[in-house]
Scaffold this motif. Structure first.
Motif, short mmCIF file in Angstrom:
data_model
loop_
_atom_site.label_atom_id
_atom_site.label_comp_id
_atom_site.label_asym_id
_atom_site.label_seq_id
_atom_site.Cartn_x
_atom_site.Cartn_y
_atom_site.Cartn_z
N LEU A 449 0.83 -1.22 0.00
CA LEU A 449 0.00 0.00 0.00
C LEU A 449 0.87 1.27 0.00
O LEU A 449 0.53 2.26 -0.64
CB LEU A 449 -0.93 -0.02 1.22
N SER A 450 1.97 1.25 0.74
CA SER A 450 2.83 2.45 0.77
C SER A 450 3.50 2.69 -0.58
O SER A 450 3.67 3.83 -1.00
CB SER A 450 3.89 2.31 1.87
N LYS A 451 3.87 1.62 -1.29
CA LYS A 451 4.45 1.79 -2.62
C LYS A 451 3.44 2.36 -3.60
O LYS A 451 3.79 3.05 -4.54
CB LYS A 451 4.99 0.45 -3.15
N MET A 452 2.13 2.08 -3.38
CA MET A 452 1.07 2.63 -4.22
C MET A 452 0.71 4.06 -3.81
O MET A 452 -0.06 4.73 -4.50
CB MET A 452 -0.18 1.75 -4.16
N GLY A 453 1.26 4.52 -2.67
CA GLY A 453 0.97 5.88 -2.22
C GLY A 453 -0.42 6.02 -1.62
O GLY A 453 -1.01 7.10 -1.65
N ILE A 454 -0.97 4.95 -1.06
CA ILE A 454 -2.34 4.98 -0.50
C ILE A 454 -2.28 5.61 0.88
O ILE A 454 -1.71 5.04 1.82
CB ILE A 454 -2.95 3.57 -0.43
N ALA A 455 -2.86 6.81 1.02
CA ALA A 455 -2.92 7.49 2.32
C ALA A 455 -4.37 7.66 2.77
O ALA A 455 -4.63 8.34 3.76
CB ALA A 455 -2.22 8.84 2.23
N ASN A 456 -5.31 7.06 2.03
CA ASN A 456 -6.73 7.19 2.38
C ASN A 456 -7.05 6.32 3.60
O ASN A 456 -6.31 5.40 3.98
CB ASN A 456 -7.60 6.76 1.20
N THR A 457 -8.21 6.60 4.20
CA THR A 457 -8.69 5.71 5.25
C THR A 457 -9.03 4.35 4.64
O THR A 457 -9.59 4.26 3.53
CB THR A 457 -9.93 6.32 5.93
N LEU A 458 -8.69 3.29 5.33
CA LEU A 458 -8.79 1.95 4.75
C LEU A 458 -10.14 1.29 4.98
O LEU A 458 -10.36 0.16 4.53
CB LEU A 458 -7.68 1.06 5.33
N ASP A 459 -11.06 1.96 5.64
CA ASP A 459 -12.36 1.33 5.95
C ASP A 459 -13.10 0.83 4.71
O ASP A 459 -13.65 -0.29 4.72
CB ASP A 459 -13.24 2.31 6.73
N PRO A 460 -13.17 1.59 3.59
CA PRO A 460 -13.94 1.11 2.43
C PRO A 460 -13.38 -0.18 1.82
O PRO A 460 -14.11 -0.91 1.17
CB PRO A 460 -13.83 2.27 1.43
N ILE A 461 -12.08 -0.46 1.99
CA ILE A 461 -11.51 -1.68 1.37
C ILE A 461 -11.06 -2.68 2.43
O ILE A 461 -10.34 -3.64 2.12
CB ILE A 461 -10.33 -1.30 0.47
N LEU A 462 -11.47 -2.48 3.69
CA LEU A 462 -11.03 -3.38 4.77
C LEU A 462 -11.43 -4.83 4.52
O LEU A 462 -10.61 -5.73 4.73
CB LEU A 462 -11.57 -2.86 6.11
N PRO A 463 -12.66 -5.13 4.04
CA PRO A 463 -12.99 -6.54 3.75
C PRO A 463 -12.04 -7.16 2.71
O PRO A 463 -11.70 -8.33 2.81
CB PRO A 463 -14.43 -6.45 3.22
N LEU A 464 -11.64 -6.35 1.72
CA LEU A 464 -10.70 -6.88 0.72
C LEU A 464 -9.36 -7.21 1.35
O LEU A 464 -8.73 -8.22 1.03
CB LEU A 464 -10.51 -5.84 -0.39
N LEU A 465 -8.90 -6.38 2.29
CA LEU A 465 -7.61 -6.62 2.96
C LEU A 465 -7.67 -7.81 3.90
O LEU A 465 -6.64 -8.40 4.23
CB LEU A 465 -7.20 -5.37 3.74
N GLN A 466 -8.89 -8.17 4.35
CA GLN A 466 -9.05 -9.32 5.24
C GLN A 466 -9.15 -10.63 4.48
O GLN A 466 -9.17 -11.70 5.08
CB GLN A 466 -10.29 -9.11 6.10
N ASP A 467 -9.24 -10.56 3.15
CA ASP A 467 -9.31 -11.76 2.32
C ASP A 467 -8.01 -12.56 2.49
O ASP A 467 -6.92 -11.98 2.59
CB ASP A 467 -9.50 -11.35 0.85
N PRO A 468 -8.08 -13.87 2.53
CA PRO A 468 -6.86 -14.69 2.69
C PRO A 468 -5.82 -14.44 1.57
O PRO A 468 -4.63 -14.58 1.79
CB PRO A 468 -7.38 -16.14 2.64
N ASP A 469 -6.32 -14.08 0.37
CA ASP A 469 -5.41 -13.82 -0.74
C ASP A 469 -5.08 -12.34 -0.88
O ASP A 469 -4.72 -11.87 -1.97
CB ASP A 469 -6.03 -14.33 -2.05
N ALA A 470 -5.23 -11.58 0.18
CA ALA A 470 -5.02 -10.13 0.10
C ALA A 470 -3.63 -9.75 -0.43
O ALA A 470 -3.52 -8.83 -1.23
CB ALA A 470 -5.27 -9.49 1.47
N PRO A 471 -2.55 -10.42 -0.02
CA PRO A 471 -1.24 -10.03 -0.57
C PRO A 471 -1.18 -10.14 -2.09
O PRO A 471 -0.66 -9.27 -2.78
CB PRO A 471 -0.27 -10.99 0.11
N VAL A 472 -1.73 -11.23 -2.66
CA VAL A 472 -1.72 -11.40 -4.12
C VAL A 472 -2.60 -10.35 -4.78
O VAL A 472 -2.27 -9.77 -5.82
CB VAL A 472 -2.20 -12.82 -4.48
N ILE A 473 -3.77 -10.07 -4.17
CA ILE A 473 -4.69 -9.07 -4.74
C ILE A 473 -4.01 -7.69 -4.77
O ILE A 473 -4.07 -6.98 -5.78
CB ILE A 473 -5.99 -9.02 -3.91
#
Length: 671
Positions: A449-473
């Motif tokens: 996320l830091s390499k992508m420059g994401i500084a937004n609040t993570l709440d809207p994508i939190l379910p995606l980050l909790q996915d078991p395949d989140a690193p690959v996604i």
């Protein structure tokens, strides 16, 4: 004889003057190279101090870890001394070159600065018995959330450093502390030398060193507690040989020329004097109106040709045809002068362009390099993304896909480029947020996320980050966002190169029709600024104050040369450091362009001569003296005028161009 003596003296003095100037210019370049070495140390030490593993080793006081980090860096970067101290002044690491391993270093000032967290560039003296040496050193603070201490690196002023600086030149360098030589490009290693160098404030002078004669120019480099002198040496044996051969040849030429002139003078005096007297009497008769007089011509040499020419002139006068012939000759001469003037203006224009070619090539090469790098990145990321996307889309439900596209939208939003320190801070912040959500792989996710420059609040994508395949996604999203960013880089680079090519095309185009057309004055000035951009960015601040003005009828290619000469002269007058102000306004039926620079100014005694052809103050070979003369002619062609005001620190050229050139030319044609 006096003439030959003057020529010989002029040539020999000119050779030595040029060689002295060459030595002084090279000394200035060597001085700049030492400053560049100091700047290189500052850049290298900053990169070392910002390494995470280095900061952690200092924070923990781990000397073994510090040595494992610093020894490879010392070898690869060519440092002769690396020292790490904490805030109390305690030495954590002190690594030295073998030669100075047992030496005493006068490093109190730089060590205190490092302990206090100050960045300082200085010189450090080295004592090894009776021998002395000096180090170029710089310090930099080591800190995370608090000051941990300081890092010091140094590089010896030795033979290798001087040979690197003098590479490609026939001149020699010698560094001394006082009268003791510490490094050179020509002395055998370890050979001691004691020599008194010339004073730095004196120009290049003749000196003797050993059995050789040199032209020498010295300059001093000083630190807080140590200093050394550097001397540029240029052998003058070839100069003395050239002087001797020149005087020898001039002497022989004088003897030979005097002999030939005497013999030839005696021979031709009798053959020419008598016919010439006849020709004089004939011309007197012609002046009195007697066109029937003729001179007898028997010979076919130059005297005979002159007699026949006088007879022919008398016949032409008798036939009253000479007037028409003179008119035709004058018309042809005028036509030739106008044609040669146009060629001269174009030649001067191409000469000025030749001085800009290197800078223009650099300006074009930079965006081309950016395009090449971006294309390579896009190719790499697309290959990975095309492999990852199909199975990814099959595995994600609609909600996760929505969150995936939301992440891509965040990544492509315009944002400022983060420094390495800012990116690490963002990563720590993201890692803390993800850890608070109970994610086990928070570190890997925060890194992407830091390499992508994401500084937004993570709440809207939190379910995606909790996915078991989140690193690959996230890795797939990072590849896609990188493709978008590199595409934007290509677009910006293409626009920059296109602007340079457009400016160059407009500048070199030659006006064949010689018919005025409607054109924008500010656009022409900006085109010239684009061509000079490589010189401007070396240290010139450009201030533009353009009022809105209408297009005028003019010769735009000729005006390009006016702006290029005035702006180019201003840049050189400031030695590429200063302020260039350009103003444009409409007043009293004229467009007024004002170009001001902060250079040394024009001396009052030559101010009235600067528009004369072939007048120049530049060194021989650097200027033809035609630039401002051509500028004046082009402004006159536009029925305008040019003014100049100058004092030290402020030289102003004002060009007045009429807004109604067409009407003025019609009136001039009627008259």
């Amino acid at each position: 004889m006096l003439g030959l003596f003057v020529v010989g003296y002029w040539f020999t003095e000119g050779w030595e003057h040029n060689l002295r100037r060459e030595v002084e210019i090279f000394a200035e370049r060597v001085h700049q190279d030492f400053q560049y070495e100091q700047k290189t140390l500052e850049g290298q030490i900053k990169l070392m101090a910002d390494l995470d593993e280095f900061e952690q080793a200092v924070k923990g006081g781990d000397r073994v870890a510090l040595l494992q980090i610093l020894l490879p860096l010392k070898a690869s970067l060519g440092f002769d001394w690396i020292k790490v101290v904490d805030t109390q002044g305690n030495i954590l690491v002190d690594v030295r070159h073998n030669w100075i391993n047992q030496a005493k270093l006068m490093d109190t000032a730089i060590s205190n600065s490092a302990s206090a967290g100050l960045g300082l560039s200085d010189l450090v003296g080295v004592e090894m018995g009776s021998r002395h040496q000096v180090l170029l050193v710089t310090s930099y603070p080591i800190k995370t959330d608090r000051l941990l201490g300081g890092l010091i690196v140094g590089r010896l002023v030795n033979d290798a450093l001087l040979q690197k600086i003098a590479a490609g030149s026939s001149k020699q360098l010698l560094a001394l502390i006082g009268n003791e030589a510490i490094a050179s490009t020509f002395l055998p290693n370890g050979n001691p030398l004691t020599w008194q160098p010339p004073r730095p404030e004196t120009p290049a002078v003749r000196v003797a060193l050993g059995n050789e004669q040199y032209l020498a120019k010295s300059f001093a480099i000083a630190g807080s507690s140590e200093s050394f002198s550097t001397v540029v040496l240029s052998e003058i044996d070839s100069l003395e040989t050239a002087k001797y051969m020149l005087w020898l040849r001039l002497g022989l030429l004088f003897l030979l020329g005097g002999t030939i002139v005497t013999i030839v003078g005696i021979l031709i005096a009798g053959a020419i004097a008598r016919p010439v007297l006849k020709f004089i009497r004939m011309t007197e008769e012609l002046a009195n109106g007697n066109s029937t007089i003729r001179v007898p011509v028997k010979s076919r040499d130059e005297v005979g040709q002159l007699g026949r020419a006088l007879n022919q002139m008398a016949e032409q006068l008798a036939e009253r045809g000479i007037l028409n012939q003179q008119v035709q000759e004058l018309k042809q001469t005028l036509h030739d002068l106008q044609k040669n003037q146009a060629k001269l203006i174009q030649t001067e224009k191409m000469a000025a362009l030749g001085q800009l070619v290197a800078g223009i090539a650099h300006e074009i090469n930079t965006p081309l390099g950016a395009i090449q790098a971006s294309i390579d990145n896009i190719t790499s990321y697309l290959e990975q993304s095309l492999t990852e996307l199909p199975p990814l889309f099959e595995s994600l439900d609609r909600d996760r896909l929505t969150e995936f596209f939301t992440l891509l939208d965040w990544a492509k939003q315009p944002k400022e480029m983060l420094s390495s320190r800012e990116e690490r801070q963002l990563k720590r912040s993201l890692k803390q947020t993800l850890s608070e959500q109970g994610l086990e792989n928070a570190d890997a996710l925060a890194d992407t996320l830091s390499k992508m420059g994401i500084a937004n609040t993570l709440d809207p994508i939190l379910p995606l980050l909790q996915d078991p395949d989140a690193p690959v996604i996230l890795e797939t999203a990072y590849h896609l966002s990188a493709v978008q960013n590199n595409s934007q880089n290509i677009r910006l680079a293409v626009e920059r190169a296109a602007r340079i090519v457009y400016a160059l095309k407009n500048y070199v185009r030659q006006d064949i029709s010689n018919v005025p057309v409607s054109a924008s004055v500010p656009a022409g000035i900006d085109t010239v600024l684009t061509l000079h951009q490589n010189q401007i960015k070396r240290g010139i601040e450009v201030i533009k104050n353009y009022q809105t003005v209408a297009e005028i009828l003019c010769y735009p290619e000729a005006l390009f040369q006016v702006w290029s000469n005035l702006i180019g002269n201003a840049i050189q007058a400031m030695n590429y450091q200063g302020q260039l102000a350009i103003a444009l306004l409409e007043q009293d039926g004229h467009i007024m362009v004002e170009i001001a620079d902060s250079g040394a100014g024009i001396p009052p005694e030559i101010k009235n001569q600067i528009f004369e052809p072939f007048f120049t103050t530049k060194p021989e070979g650097e200027g033809s003296g035609l630039g401002l003369s051509i500028v004046s002619k082009i402004v006159e062609k536009h029925k305008g005028r040019i003014e100049v005001e100058s004092e030290p620190g402020n030289t102003v050229f004002r060009v007045w161009l009429p807004s109604n050139l067409g009407e003025l030319e019609e009136k001039s044609a009627k008259l």
